[in-house]
Design an enzyme around this catalytic site. Structure first.
Site, PDB file in Angstrom:
ATOM      1  N   GLY A  15      70.136 -43.097 105.046  1.00 13.19           N
ATOM      2  CA  GLY A  15      68.887 -43.452 105.693  1.00 13.19           C
ATOM      3  C   GLY A  15      67.869 -43.969 104.708  1.00 13.19           C
ATOM      4  N   THR A  16      68.052 -45.200 104.241  1.00 11.46           N
ATOM      5  CA  THR A  16      67.123 -45.685 103.240  1.00 11.46           C
ATOM      6  C   THR A  16      67.239 -47.184 103.091  1.00 11.46           C
ATOM      7  OG1 THR A  16      66.445 -45.433 100.947  1.00 11.46           O
ATOM      8  CG2 THR A  16      68.766 -45.427 101.358  1.00 11.46           C
ATOM      9  N   THR A  17      66.274 -47.744 102.379  1.00 10.35           N
ATOM     10  CA  THR A  17      66.368 -49.134 101.927  1.00 10.35           C
ATOM     11  C   THR A  17      65.950 -49.170 100.471  1.00 10.35           C
ATOM     12  OG1 THR A  17      65.609 -49.829 104.100  1.00 10.35           O
ATOM     13  CG2 THR A  17      65.686 -51.496 102.395  1.00 10.35           C
ATOM     14  N   ASP A  32      61.975 -47.343 100.110  1.00 13.59           N
ATOM     15  CA  ASP A  32      61.111 -46.762 101.136  1.00 13.59           C
ATOM     16  C   ASP A  32      60.918 -45.288 100.783  1.00 13.59           C
ATOM     17  OD1 ASP A  32      62.974 -45.281 103.698  1.00 13.59           O
ATOM     18  OD2 ASP A  32      63.837 -46.052 101.836  1.00 13.59           O
TER      19      ASP A  32
END
Lengths: 216, 217
Positions: A15-17, A32
């Site tokens: 769950g990330t960028t 993020d």
């Protein structure tokens, strides 16, 4: 390249960028700030995924946060020791190599991907992607995490080699913003770090100061 | 978005694709790639046209299961033609979308296909509708669909502006398709385009070697 179901579920739990870009004179690294559990609960909205592993070397974490933190701490320790042994600041390639060693040797237990970026005296600014199984690739820029799928088109279209520092910051911020706008499990603020010959500098862009795009 | 395990033994004809439609002042531009794959590994057709004309000035793009999409599209063409004859005038784009939605919703347990319906009508001018998997209809300024669309959300969010000219719109659609085809394994081939305005519909085909080039790292 084989595709098995474990790889798929690991990618979905990312769950990330994260993004790192090289320009003439340095690198810009960004991420993020959201950590989520199960895709529905935001366990932290201010987590910083850009970790400083040495004076001028940073790494971004993606995948399982626990695995990423464990590997990052081990890399910091080993890189510090290596640097003392050599008596000089470590190469970015060494940091990537140490990271890769951990990821590859424990590839069956870990599910974390990294971007290693920084500056060293031998080759200047560099960006490496250390992916899930332990593959290392050096690139001009790289993106990672679940939110990265939404911005492949954008970064392919907008990146040009030889950007200035300001263009690079703007490119990174725009890419992160577009990904956070579309990915449920990326969001919050934008953490940036700029690494040049003279050192490292962190920036934080709060959510309400991010660029706005046309919303349909 | 459901995931198909790539395997030569998985022969479901999943039309993983990239489709896009965008509205500009005066018309709509609709585009798709041209690849049909089986099991994510075998390209069963490299020249398939997913932009289907359902009426003189209304087009639809197919995504999802090729069989389902073709069946629904043929049914819509038939029903829309009949509706148009009854009304005695060209159909509204909203009617086409509504008929499409009716099929998708009533058979939502059996079908797995998504569509974009776009065109021009006298009442409201150019319109773009997305008719998604379960039968939801949303009107938008532009919309993207198919497996390749995930890679271009950022690009289209950043680059779209309302009130573009026809050339800008064509360029926007072509660039978006190219970027998606560059990254998605199951999208590729040529870019099929259609431009619909008050004066009619016009198809274009851009071969693979004439597509725009982006910086490749």
């Amino acid at each position: 390249m084989t595709s098995n179901s474990e790889w798929r579920s690991a990618a979905v739990s990312t769950g990330t960028t994260i993004i790192a870009v090289r320009y003439d004179g340095g690198v810009v690294i960004g991420s993020d700030s959201r950590a989520s559990m199960g895709g529905e609960y935001v366990s932290s909205r201010v987590i910083n995924k850009v970790v400083q592993v040495h004076d001028k070397i940073f790494c971004c974490m993606s995948g399982s946060l626990a695995d990423a933190q464990a590997v990052t701490n081990a890399v910091i320790h080993k890189l510090n020791f290596h640097s003392m042994q050599m008596g000089e600041p470590p190469l970015v390639q060494s940091a990537a190599s140490i990271m890769r060693e951990f990821c590859y040797n424990h590839r069956d237990e870990l599910s974390a991907g990294f971007i290693v970026a920084g500056w060293d005296r031998k080759r200047g600014p560099q960006v490496f992607q250390v992916s899930l199984g332990g593959m290392v690739v050096e690139q001009e820029f790289t993106i990672g995490g679940s939110g990265s799928t939404y911005i492949y088109g954008y970064v392919d279209a907008k990146f040009k080699p030889g950007m200035t520092r300001e263009q690079c910051l703007s490119f990174t911020t725009n890419a992160l913003t577009l990904a956070m706008d579309r990915d449920n499990v990326s969001g919050g603020v934008v953490h940036l770090a700029v690494v040049t010959e003279s050192g490292a500098e962190r920036q934080l862009i709060p959510g309400n100061k991010l660029p706005m795009f046309h919303r349909i």
